[in-house]
Design an enzyme around this catalytic site. Structure first.
Site, PDB file in Angstrom:
ATOM      1  N   CYS A 203       0.838  -1.200   0.000  1.00 57.10           N
ATOM      2  CA  CYS A 203       0.000   0.000   0.000  1.00 57.10           C
ATOM      3  C   CYS A 203       0.868   1.244   0.000  1.00 57.10           C
ATOM      4  CB  CYS A 203      -0.921   0.006   1.225  1.00 57.10           C
ATOM      5  SG  CYS A 203      -0.035   0.014   2.794  1.00 57.10           S
ATOM      6  N   ARG A 232       6.836   0.886   1.716  1.00 67.70           N
ATOM      7  CA  ARG A 232       7.553   2.021   2.292  1.00 67.70           C
ATOM      8  C   ARG A 232       7.880   1.683   3.737  1.00 67.70           C
ATOM      9  NH1 ARG A 232       8.289   3.350  -2.134  1.00 67.70           N
ATOM     10  NH2 ARG A 232       7.836   5.349  -3.197  1.00 67.70           N
ATOM     11  N   GLU A 261      16.393   6.180   5.079  1.00 68.08           N
ATOM     12  CA  GLU A 261      17.217   5.589   4.019  1.00 68.08           C
ATOM     13  C   GLU A 261      18.223   6.618   3.506  1.00 68.08           C
ATOM     14  OE1 GLU A 261      13.791   2.497   2.313  1.00 68.08           O
ATOM     15  OE2 GLU A 261      14.364   4.250   1.134  1.00 68.08           O
ATOM     16  N   HIS A 280      16.451  -1.205  -0.585  1.00 66.02           N
ATOM     17  CA  HIS A 280      15.464  -0.525  -1.429  1.00 66.02           C
ATOM     18  C   HIS A 280      15.784  -0.715  -2.918  1.00 66.02           C
ATOM     19  CE1 HIS A 280      12.379   3.001  -1.393  1.00 66.02           C
ATOM     20  NE2 HIS A 280      12.224   2.257  -2.482  1.00 66.02           N
TER      21      HIS A 280
END
Length: 314
Positions: A203, A232, A261, A280
């Site tokens: 989401c 995320r 990050e 990531h």
């Protein structure tokens, strides 16, 4: 047309050409831009192309000529869309460019949790198999994916792709009910957490999803469940996930995103053996980034032709 790239290094480190952008005007490339330098860097931009650069009232205060922001990303929480709308700045994202890549990485993490291929590879290269008394040393636990229930939080293009692959693996799926769905695989969040062997998040990050996977949510999950996050970092409480991994409430987690990050030096998830972390990179295969560049260029072309596409603010 002056086009300024503020964080090109997040998209290419020399392997992806930025030449296609020169079709639209003068291109000024900055590999990375420190927050305190953004306002001056984009002062004379007609267009800004970025990935994660924060663009808001403070960083855009001198950008009097700015008419367009193009994103090398689907998410746009780094853009103050209200400010842009008030100042006549069109913002376009790159929707659905990474669906297949993120789906692929989601299952890479799931399969690593279930099959421990990386752990066994290290075992072999460290000499473990040479010194084994059996031809199949059962060093790390293995589990079949078939028959497991996968709970999918977020049922956009990535969530749908993940479900298709899950069904091919003979898994059962649950999704969070958003409407009056007749499909019985749509359930409320509590039911999904309670009945899933693996929970995977796809989401967007917003006020309702921020730290939705917290201590309370994890407490509702099965003992020994697996948690996957390629969405995320902000959708999970990292401290709660770390505690659950250490206690065994979660058997494994596969994490591609963190709230800070690059990873903070004191990240609580670092050095937890049953937490698999990738930096990531779910979205980043070469084919995916080539597709992304094409979408970004198509967005600019549409804007210049008076037919903007993938608009999130105008």
């Amino acid at each position: 047309m002056k086009i300024i790239l503020t964080d090109a290094k997040t998209v290419t480190q020399g392997d992806l050409s930025l030449e296609p952008l020169k079709e639209f005007g003068e291109v000024v490339v900055h590999e990375l831009t420190a927050f305190e330098d953004i306002a001056e860097t984009v002062r004379d931009a007609d267009m800004i192309i970025c990935n994660k650069t924060p663009l808001n009232a403070e960083t855009l205060r001198y950008a009097d000529h700015l008419k367009y922001i193009g994103l090398f990303a689907t998410g746009y929480n780094n853009i103050d869309t209200e400010y842009c709308s008030a100042h006549g700045i069109t913002v376009c994202n790159a929707g659905s460019y990474s669906t297949d890549a993120v789906c692929q990485h989601t299952f890479a993490l799931i399969l690593e949790c279930m099959n421990r291929a990386g752990s066994y590879n290290r075992f072999v290269h460290d000499g473990g198999w040479k010194n084994s008394k059996t031809f199949s040393p059962f060093v790390f636990p293995l589990n079949e994916i078939s028959g497991k229930t996968l709970g999918i939080i977020g049922y956009g293009s990535i969530g749908k792709a993940v479900e298709r692959v899950a069904l091919a693996f003979n898994m059962k799926t649950l999704k969070v009910r958003r409407h009056d769905e007749t499909d019985q695989s749509f359930v409320d969040l509590d039911t999904l957490l309670r009945e899933s062997d693996i929970v995977t998040v796809h989401c967007p990050l917003n006020d309702s999803s921020y730290r939705m996977i917290d201590r309370e949510a994890i407490a509702k999950m099965k003992d020994g469940a697996i948690f996957i996050n390629t969405a995320r970092g902000g959708v999970m409480d990292e401290g709660a996930v770390a505690e659950a991994l250490k206690s065994g409430k979660l058997s494994y987690a596969g994490i591609d995103v963190l709230e800070t990050e690059p990873m903070a030096k004191d990240c609580v998830l670092c050095d937890i053996d049953n937490c698999i972390i990738t930096p990531h990179i779910a979205w980043a295969p070469m084919e995916t980034r080539v597709r992304l560049m094409g979408i970004v260029c198509d967005n600019i072309r549409g804007f210049l032709n008076g037919k903007p596409r993938n608009v999130v603010s105008n």
